[in-house]
Design a protein around this motif. Structure first.
Motif, mmCIF file in Angstrom:
data_model
loop_
_atom_site.group_PDB
_atom_site.id
_atom_site.type_symbol
_atom_site.label_atom_id
_atom_site.label_comp_id
_atom_site.label_asym_id
_atom_site.label_seq_id
_atom_site.Cartn_x
_atom_site.Cartn_y
_atom_site.Cartn_z
ATOM 1 N N ASP A 160 9.369 8.609 0.994
ATOM 2 C CA ASP A 160 8.856 9.166 2.261
ATOM 3 C C ASP A 160 7.514 9.867 2.047
ATOM 4 O O ASP A 160 6.579 9.702 2.834
ATOM 5 N N ALA A 161 7.432 10.656 0.989
ATOM 6 C CA ALA A 161 6.174 11.359 0.690
ATOM 7 C C ALA A 161 5.060 10.358 0.378
ATOM 8 O O ALA A 161 3.908 10.546 0.792
ATOM 9 N N LEU A 162 5.396 9.300 -0.332
ATOM 10 C CA LEU A 162 4.418 8.264 -0.663
ATOM 11 C C LEU A 162 3.927 7.566 0.599
ATOM 12 O O LEU A 162 2.722 7.303 0.758
ATOM 13 N N ASP A 163 4.843 7.276 1.516
ATOM 14 C CA ASP A 163 4.460 6.643 2.779
ATOM 15 C C ASP A 163 3.542 7.554 3.602
ATOM 16 O O ASP A 163 2.550 7.092 4.170
ATOM 17 N N LYS A 164 3.858 8.849 3.642
ATOM 18 C CA LYS A 164 3.014 9.793 4.376
ATOM 19 C C LYS A 164 1.627 9.886 3.746
ATOM 20 O O LYS A 164 0.611 9.915 4.441
ATOM 21 N N ALA A 165 1.610 9.917 2.414
ATOM 22 C CA ALA A 165 0.323 9.997 1.715
ATOM 23 C C ALA A 165 -0.490 8.725 1.942
ATOM 24 O O ALA A 165 -1.719 8.776 2.098
ATOM 25 N N ALA A 166 0.177 7.582 1.977
ATOM 26 C CA ALA A 166 -0.523 6.315 2.183
ATOM 27 C C ALA A 166 -1.158 6.249 3.567
ATOM 28 O O ALA A 166 -2.252 5.691 3.737
ATOM 29 N N LYS A 167 -0.499 6.823 4.555
ATOM 30 C CA LYS A 167 -1.036 6.813 5.917
ATOM 31 C C LYS A 167 -2.312 7.644 6.032
ATOM 32 O O LYS A 167 -3.197 7.317 6.818
ATOM 33 N N SER A 168 -2.384 8.723 5.262
ATOM 34 C CA SER A 168 -3.561 9.587 5.364
ATOM 35 C C SER A 168 -4.579 9.340 4.247
ATOM 36 O O SER A 168 -5.570 10.038 4.147
ATOM 37 N N ALA A 169 -4.327 8.328 3.432
ATOM 38 C CA ALA A 169 -5.228 8.024 2.313
ATOM 39 C C ALA A 169 -6.450 7.265 2.817
ATOM 40 O O ALA A 169 -6.410 6.588 3.848
ATOM 41 N N PRO A 170 -7.527 7.359 2.060
ATOM 42 C CA PRO A 170 -8.742 6.628 2.474
ATOM 43 C C PRO A 170 -8.545 5.111 2.361
ATOM 44 O O PRO A 170 -7.698 4.639 1.608
ATOM 45 N N THR A 171 -9.329 4.408 3.101
ATOM 46 C CA THR A 171 -9.275 2.954 3.089
ATOM 47 C C THR A 171 -9.596 2.443 1.684
ATOM 48 O O THR A 171 -10.449 2.978 0.995
ATOM 49 N N GLY A 172 -8.853 1.417 1.286
ATOM 50 C CA GLY A 172 -9.069 0.839 -0.041
ATOM 51 C C GLY A 172 -8.086 1.352 -1.086
ATOM 52 O O GLY A 172 -8.054 0.859 -2.211
ATOM 53 N N SER A 173 -7.266 2.335 -0.730
ATOM 54 C CA SER A 173 -6.315 2.874 -1.710
ATOM 55 C C SER A 173 -4.929 2.233 -1.575
ATOM 56 O O SER A 173 -3.982 2.652 -2.231
ATOM 57 N N GLU A 174 -4.836 1.196 -0.753
ATOM 58 C CA GLU A 174 -3.549 0.530 -0.533
ATOM 59 C C GLU A 174 -2.988 -0.040 -1.832
ATOM 60 O O GLU A 174 -1.769 0.006 -2.069
ATOM 61 N N ALA A 175 -3.847 -0.571 -2.674
ATOM 62 C CA ALA A 175 -3.380 -1.162 -3.947
ATOM 63 C C ALA A 175 -2.754 -0.098 -4.840
ATOM 64 O O ALA A 175 -1.743 -0.356 -5.512
ATOM 65 N N LEU A 176 -3.294 1.091 -4.835
ATOM 66 C CA LEU A 176 -2.746 2.186 -5.631
ATOM 67 C C LEU A 176 -1.337 2.543 -5.154
ATOM 68 O O LEU A 176 -0.409 2.691 -5.963
ATOM 69 N N PHE A 177 -1.179 2.644 -3.842
ATOM 70 C CA PHE A 177 0.137 2.983 -3.299
ATOM 71 C C PHE A 177 1.130 1.840 -3.497
ATOM 72 O O PHE A 177 2.316 2.080 -3.735
ATOM 73 N N ALA A 178 0.663 0.630 -3.425
ATOM 74 C CA ALA A 178 1.536 -0.516 -3.699
ATOM 75 C C ALA A 178 2.003 -0.494 -5.150
ATOM 76 O O ALA A 178 3.166 -0.793 -5.449
ATOM 77 N N ALA A 179 1.117 -0.100 -6.055
ATOM 78 C CA ALA A 179 1.495 0.005 -7.469
ATOM 79 C C ALA A 179 2.528 1.103 -7.665
ATOM 80 O O ALA A 179 3.490 0.937 -8.436
#
Length: 186
Positions: free
Chosen positions: A116-135
């Motif tokens: 849940d925390a990771l999902d919340k952080a991913a929503k507010s993360a800058p564009t282009g950081s999707e790969a980091l959250f996927a990892a």
């Protein structure tokens, strides 16, 4: 995340940890009580059997009678040893299973909180950081798979140990002089 929410999460995590420790301590005390009761009952029973065996040996009049008693005197002790071992095994296995259930529940809760925390952080993360959250999510999934594999292996080992104890108990009972005598008369 503001400081108040962080403190609340920290307090909540600490409270959950205290509750788990309290539950584990209570379960450990229950196991100790059961083991103590088993030890006392076994000791009492062994003492009673020893007294009865001594009286039987003292009542023997001939060497032939003594030879006839030889196998029958040891069998009650062997039976008690098997029952005692089985009791200790059951107490230990139940304790291990309860701890495993608590651990599995806590890991599932932590995984959900982290996800849940990771999902919340991913929503507010800058564009282009999707790969980091996927990892990160991939790493969490891999860790969960490892945990599931270890959990299944532990359960299989427990089942194998249970089958071994059951087989050993049956073998000891089958090797008793009474069982041998009944096979001879059949």
């Amino acid at each position: 995340m503001n400081a108040f929410a962080a403190r609340e999460q920290f307090a909540s995590a600490n409270q959950a940890g205290v509750e788990i420790l309290t539950t584990l301590a209570n379960k450990a005390f229950t196991r100790v009580e059961r083991l103590t009761e088993l030890n006392l009952n076994t000791a009492r029973s062994v003492l009673d059997d020893s007294v009865a065996a001594t009286k039987t040996v003292l009542a023997v009049k001939t060497p032939q009678d003594l030879l006839a008693l030889q196998g029958t005197l040891a069998q009650p002790m062997l039976d008690k040893a098997v029952v005692y071992g089985r009791g200790v095994y059951e107490i230990a296995t139940e304790g291990q299973q309860e701890i495993a259930k608590l651990f599995e529940a806590r890991v599932a809760e932590l995984n959900k909180t982290f996800t849940d925390a990771l999902d919340k952080a991913a929503k507010s993360a800058p564009t282009g950081s999707e790969a980091l959250f996927a990892a990160f999510k991939s790493a969490v999934d891999a860790a969960n798979n490892v945990f599931d594999g270890v959990s299944k292996a532990t359960k299989q080992a427990t089942e194998i140990a249970e089958a071994t104890v059951t087989a050993a108990s049956a073998a000891v009972k089958g090797a008793s002089p009474r069982a041998a005598a009944s096979k001879k008369s059949a």
